[in-house]
Write a protein that holds these residues in place. Structure first.
Motif, PDB file in Angstrom:
ATOM      1  N   ASP A 151       0.831  -1.211   0.000  1.00 61.59           N
ATOM      2  CA  ASP A 151       0.000   0.000   0.000  1.00 61.59           C
ATOM      3  C   ASP A 151       0.862   1.256   0.000  1.00 61.59           C
ATOM      4  O   ASP A 151       0.547   2.238  -0.685  1.00 61.59           O
ATOM      5  N   ALA A 152       1.953   1.243   0.737  1.00 56.90           N
ATOM      6  CA  ALA A 152       2.850   2.397   0.774  1.00 56.90           C
ATOM      7  C   ALA A 152       3.544   2.598  -0.568  1.00 56.90           C
ATOM      8  O   ALA A 152       3.784   3.736  -0.992  1.00 56.90           O
ATOM      9  N   CYS A 153       3.843   1.510  -1.251  1.00 54.48           N
ATOM     10  CA  CYS A 153       4.455   1.615  -2.583  1.00 54.48           C
ATOM     11  C   CYS A 153       3.480   2.251  -3.567  1.00 54.48           C
ATOM     12  O   CYS A 153       3.863   3.110  -4.379  1.00 54.48           O
ATOM     13  N   ALA A 157       3.722   6.239  -5.655  1.00 52.54           N
ATOM     14  CA  ALA A 157       3.622   6.535  -7.092  1.00 52.54           C
ATOM     15  C   ALA A 157       2.941   7.875  -7.353  1.00 52.54           C
ATOM     16  O   ALA A 157       3.109   8.451  -8.435  1.00 52.54           O
ATOM     17  N   ASP A 158       2.178   8.376  -6.389  1.00 51.03           N
ATOM     18  CA  ASP A 158       1.510   9.666  -6.550  1.00 51.03           C
ATOM     19  C   ASP A 158       2.339  10.830  -6.019  1.00 51.03           C
ATOM     20  O   ASP A 158       1.920  11.980  -6.107  1.00 51.03           O
ATOM     21  N   PRO A 160       5.504  13.488  -5.850  1.00 53.50           N
ATOM     22  CA  PRO A 160       6.432  14.092  -6.828  1.00 53.50           C
ATOM     23  C   PRO A 160       7.876  13.646  -6.671  1.00 53.50           C
ATOM     24  O   PRO A 160       8.673  13.811  -7.603  1.00 53.50           O
ATOM     25  N   SER A 161       8.230  13.063  -5.519  1.00 54.47           N
ATOM     26  CA  SER A 161       9.612  12.596  -5.338  1.00 54.47           C
ATOM     27  C   SER A 161       9.872  11.249  -5.999  1.00 54.47           C
ATOM     28  O   SER A 161      11.010  10.788  -6.032  1.00 54.47           O
ATOM     29  N   ALA A 162       8.835  10.598  -6.523  1.00 48.70           N
ATOM     30  CA  ALA A 162       8.989   9.288  -7.163  1.00 48.70           C
ATOM     31  C   ALA A 162       9.557   9.441  -8.565  1.00 48.70           C
ATOM     32  O   ALA A 162       9.252  10.404  -9.281  1.00 48.70           O
ATOM     33  N   SER A 163      10.353   8.467  -8.983  1.00 53.64           N
ATOM     34  CA  SER A 163      10.938   8.516 -10.329  1.00 53.64           C
ATOM     35  C   SER A 163       9.854   8.373 -11.384  1.00 53.64           C
ATOM     36  O   SER A 163       8.823   7.734 -11.151  1.00 53.64           O
ATOM     37  N   PRO A 164      10.069   8.940 -12.557  1.00 54.69           N
ATOM     38  CA  PRO A 164       9.052   8.827 -13.611  1.00 54.69           C
ATOM     39  C   PRO A 164       8.825   7.394 -14.069  1.00 54.69           C
ATOM     40  O   PRO A 164       7.705   7.024 -14.419  1.00 54.69           O
ATOM     41  N   TRP A 165       9.873   6.568 -14.076  1.00 56.97           N
ATOM     42  CA  TRP A 165       9.659   5.172 -14.502  1.00 56.97           C
ATOM     43  C   TRP A 165       8.884   4.393 -13.445  1.00 56.97           C
ATOM     44  O   TRP A 165       8.053   3.569 -13.794  1.00 56.97           O
ATOM     45  N   ARG A 167       6.573   5.653 -11.459  1.00 55.17           N
ATOM     46  CA  ARG A 167       5.174   6.069 -11.615  1.00 55.17           C
ATOM     47  C   ARG A 167       4.530   5.362 -12.810  1.00 55.17           C
ATOM     48  O   ARG A 167       3.392   4.888 -12.732  1.00 55.17           O
ATOM     49  N   SER A 168       5.263   5.277 -13.914  1.00 56.18           N
ATOM     50  CA  SER A 168       4.711   4.613 -15.109  1.00 56.18           C
ATOM     51  C   SER A 168       4.538   3.115 -14.887  1.00 56.18           C
ATOM     52  O   SER A 168       3.528   2.527 -15.299  1.00 56.18           O
ATOM     53  N   GLN A 169       5.514   2.477 -14.257  1.00 58.19           N
ATOM     54  CA  GLN A 169       5.403   1.038 -13.992  1.00 58.19           C
ATOM     55  C   GLN A 169       4.245   0.742 -13.060  1.00 58.19           C
ATOM     56  O   GLN A 169       3.542  -0.260 -13.231  1.00 58.19           O
ATOM     57  N   MET A 170       4.010   1.609 -12.091  1.00 57.14           N
ATOM     58  CA  MET A 170       2.942   1.360 -11.139  1.00 57.14           C
ATOM     59  C   MET A 170       1.560   1.446 -11.788  1.00 57.14           C
ATOM     60  O   MET A 170       0.606   0.849 -11.287  1.00 57.14           O
ATOM     61  N   GLU A 171       1.437   2.137 -12.901  1.00 60.64           N
ATOM     62  CA  GLU A 171       0.163   2.126 -13.638  1.00 60.64           C
ATOM     63  C   GLU A 171      -0.175   0.702 -14.087  1.00 60.64           C
ATOM     64  O   GLU A 171      -1.346   0.347 -14.200  1.00 60.64           O
TER      65      GLU A 171
END
Length: 196
Positions: A151-153, A157-158, A160-165, A167-171
């Motif tokens: 759940d924390a992972c 993803a939401d 702004p400190s998360a990497s763009p990849w 965030r995309s992978q978490m989709e």
């Protein structure tokens, strides 16, 4: 396990639009404002409790320093299989062994631009693995590493400190549920430039 050395003369595998090998190039000079498409990977390490190792990239990294992301990323060397590349980089960056590797997203691709203008442009298969051994992050690669529940992972993803990849992978990964339930993907879907 002896400490792994971080090398500065790595070669990356350049790719054509269909994911076939199109040559090699030195890693560091190849990452700039017009980075060519190349081969990479992302790994999500889990522990016995089902938690995922989340890392903050070292503050001195040339590419996306200080962002929070998945456990380990890297570039397969020419002629190296995906499993070999994941095992090598997990040992180098984290001092861990990657066991029970599972291919999850063989066709993942992304392009992202850092604040510095540096571009990442990668075909980047995603792998899940079980972590074994003692966590010893390499300071040139990892600023911080934390075990987090799923759940924390998903919430990260939401942020702004998360990497763009990440965030995309978490989709793709979040709808699959916790990592233990992620289905294995067929290796035949990998880019032609890499073997499982």
């Amino acid at each position: 396990m002896s400490e792994q050395r971080v090398t500065t003369d790595e070669l990356i595998v350049l790719l054509d639009a269909e994911g076939r090998a199109a040559g090699t190039a030195p890693k560091a000079p190849s990452h700039h404002e017009s980075t060519p498409l190349h081969l990479a990977f992302s790994c999500y390490l889990t522990d016995d409790a089902g938690r995922v190792l989340i890392t903050q990239r070292a503050h001195g990294k040339a590419s996306f320093p200080s962002v929070w992301t998945n456990s380990c990323c890297g570039h397969p060397a020419p002629g190296e299989s995906l499993r070999e590349a994941v095992s090598r980089r997990v040992a180098t960056e984290l001092g861990l062994r990657a066991e029970a590797l599972t291919l999850v997203l063989p066709e993942f691709r992304y392009r992202a631009t850092a604040a510095s203008g540096l571009v990442e442009n990668e075909l980047c298969p995603v792998v899940r693995a079980a972590a074994a051994g003692e966590l010893r992050p390499h300071p040139e690669e990892v600023a911080t590493a934390e075990w987090r529940d799923w759940d924390a992972c998903v919430k990260l993803a939401d942020h702004p400190s998360a990497s763009p990849w990440f965030r995309s992978q978490m989709e793709w990964l979040a709808p699959l549920g916790a990592p233990a339930t992620w289905p294995a993907a067929p290796p035949e879907l990998l880019p032609p430039a890499i073997t499982w």
